[in-house]
Design an enzyme around this catalytic site. Structure first.
Site, PDB file in Angstrom:
ATOM      1  N   ASP A 140     -20.155  25.343  40.462  1.00  0.00           N
ATOM      2  CA  ASP A 140     -20.208  24.397  39.342  1.00  0.00           C
ATOM      3  C   ASP A 140     -20.395  22.960  39.824  1.00  0.00           C
ATOM      4  O   ASP A 140     -21.213  22.217  39.275  1.00  0.00           O
ATOM      5  CB  ASP A 140     -18.937  24.513  38.490  1.00  0.00           C
ATOM      6  CG  ASP A 140     -18.768  25.913  37.920  1.00  0.00           C
ATOM      7  OD1 ASP A 140     -19.788  26.509  37.522  1.00  0.00           O
ATOM      8  OD2 ASP A 140     -17.636  26.417  37.872  1.00  0.00           O
TER       9      ASP A 140
ATOM     10  N   CYS B 260      -2.642  18.747  38.646  1.00  0.00           N
ATOM     11  CA  CYS B 260      -3.613  18.363  39.674  1.00  0.00           C
ATOM     12  C   CYS B 260      -4.713  17.492  39.068  1.00  0.00           C
ATOM     13  O   CYS B 260      -5.118  16.487  39.655  1.00  0.00           O
ATOM     14  CB  CYS B 260      -4.201  19.616  40.318  1.00  0.00           C
ATOM     15  SG  CYS B 260      -5.443  19.261  41.565  1.00  0.00           S
TER      16      CYS B 260
ATOM     17  N   CYS C 154      -4.676  26.404  43.059  1.00  0.00           N
ATOM     18  CA  CYS C 154      -5.454  25.857  44.171  1.00  0.00           C
ATOM     19  C   CYS C 154      -4.742  25.957  45.511  1.00  0.00           C
ATOM     20  O   CYS C 154      -5.350  26.301  46.508  1.00  0.00           O
ATOM     21  CB  CYS C 154      -5.860  24.415  43.875  1.00  0.00           C
ATOM     22  SG  CYS C 154      -4.641  23.468  42.973  1.00  0.00           S
TER      23      CYS C 154
END
Length: 368
Positions: A18, A103, A200
């Site tokens: 992306d 985040c 993550c």
């Protein structure tokens, strides 16, 4: 077409498809594009789980192919202080936080935005998020991405209109298959790379194994909410979330019927995990919630009752609701229909059609 060539955009290059296609699309729109790879987590002995080295190599390969410079920055200290420690505190308190939202708030649209503007002279940052920006009367709005399956506005509700005004979201106008097709046609290194899953900093490893390194196990009883009957032992309330079905270690129960067992409540003070049978058990259902730590995209506090829709978790169908301000930066939300597994610590995010209005942290669920 406006002259974008004087405008510098720093794309957050994650090493995924992306962000790779985002960089290409911005190039096509005439911007001066550079990439930035953020390292947000220091691996210690986990190199087999941590994909940072591979991701950096993929990001570099894409930037080389597109002919753009790639910068790197280490935000691991900021991540630890502003995301990870809060994540652990919430788990210790028996709540279920969403670190991706934290985040985005603290790293991608704060540390990254400031670094790009101040150190790299950026006019804008860009990310590979599936959301859209729409400017109305001098204020930037956050809209859902065109791809309903991939829309990520839920994770970006803490952003202000000022932050959105400094951000570009090129793939938000596309559907995921189109993005893959562009990457394949360009023969980008990330074209066939699968989407990252999981949190993550945990990567693909088992969540319970990861948490156990930071929070000691605290075994306690699992009780049936209907009759307080002992059903087994849990290793720690933090490993369980409301509505959870797997990993309870409750097999067939005598006279228990066929319905699976679900987590319906946690008693943090007494370290008890409550379970019940059936995904529509009354203790799993909520008629509303109270939310705190509110963030409205337009940064105007809510002063009157609002009819809109809400999501209490990612990828949930929109729930029609009525929102009432309580003062002291809290709101009550009443659903039109009962909703299962509303989870304290998660986020409630509000929408009017495609516009993401903002949201807050679920403080408690209302069962009446």
């Amino acid at each position: 077409m406006s002259d974008n060539s004087q405008k510098k955009v720093i794309v957050g290059m994650s090493g995924g498809v992306d962000s790779s296609v985002s960089a290409y699309l911005l190039q096509q729109q005439g911007y001066h594009v550079e990439g930035l790879f953020m390292k947000n987590w220091e691996e210690d002995d986990d190199t087999e789980y941590c994909s940072a080295a591979t991701d950096l190599a993929d990001a570099q390969a894409v930037c080389d192919k597109l002919g753009i410079e790639l910068h790197t920055v280490n935000f691991a200290a900021e991540y630890w202080d502003n995301v990870f420690e809060l994540f652990l505190e919430e788990y210790k308190a028996g709540r279920t936080p969403n670190p991706d939202i934290l985040c985005n708030k603290e790293i991608k649209f704060k540390a990254f935005l400031e670094f790009a503007a101040e150190d790299l002279g950026a006019d804008y940052i860009a990310t590979g998020h599936y959301v859209r920006r729409h400017d109305v009367d001098g204020k930037s709005r956050l809209l859902r991405g065109m791809d309903g399956n991939k829309d990520q506005s839920y994770f970006l509700y803490t952003l202000s209109h000022e932050q959105i005004a400094q951000s570009l979201f090129p793939v938000g106008e596309l559907e995921k298959p189109q993005v893959r097709k562009i990457a394949e046609e360009l023969e980008l290194a990330t074209a066939k790379k699968k989407d990252s899953t999981g949190i993550c900093f945990i990567g693909e490893r088992k969540f319970t194994d990861f948490l156990a390194r930071y929070l000691p196990a605290q075994p306690g009883p699992i009780l049936s909410v209907d009759d307080n009957k002992p059903m087994g032992q849990h290793q720690g309330l933090m490993y369980h979330t409301l509505g959870q079905r797997k990993g309870l270690g409750i097999g067939g129960v005598k006279d228990g019927g066929e319905d699976p067992w679900y987590v319906v409540d946690k008693d943090v003070a007494n370290n008890i995990l409550y379970v019940a049978q059936g995904h529509e058990h009354p203790r799993l259902m909520s008629h509303g919630l109270i939310a705190q730590q509110l963030h409205w995209v337009d940064r105007q506090p809510l002063t009157a009752e609002l009819r809109c829709t809400v999501k209490t978790r990612y990828r949930q169908a929109d729930i029609p609701c009525t929102v009432t301000p309580l003062g002291d930066d809290r709101i009550t939300v009443r659903f039109d229909e009962p909703v299962a597994a509303v989870t304290p610590g998660q986020s409630a995010v509000f929408y009017l059609d495609d516009v993401c209005l903002g949201g807050g942290i679920i403080e408690e669920r209302l069962q009446e």
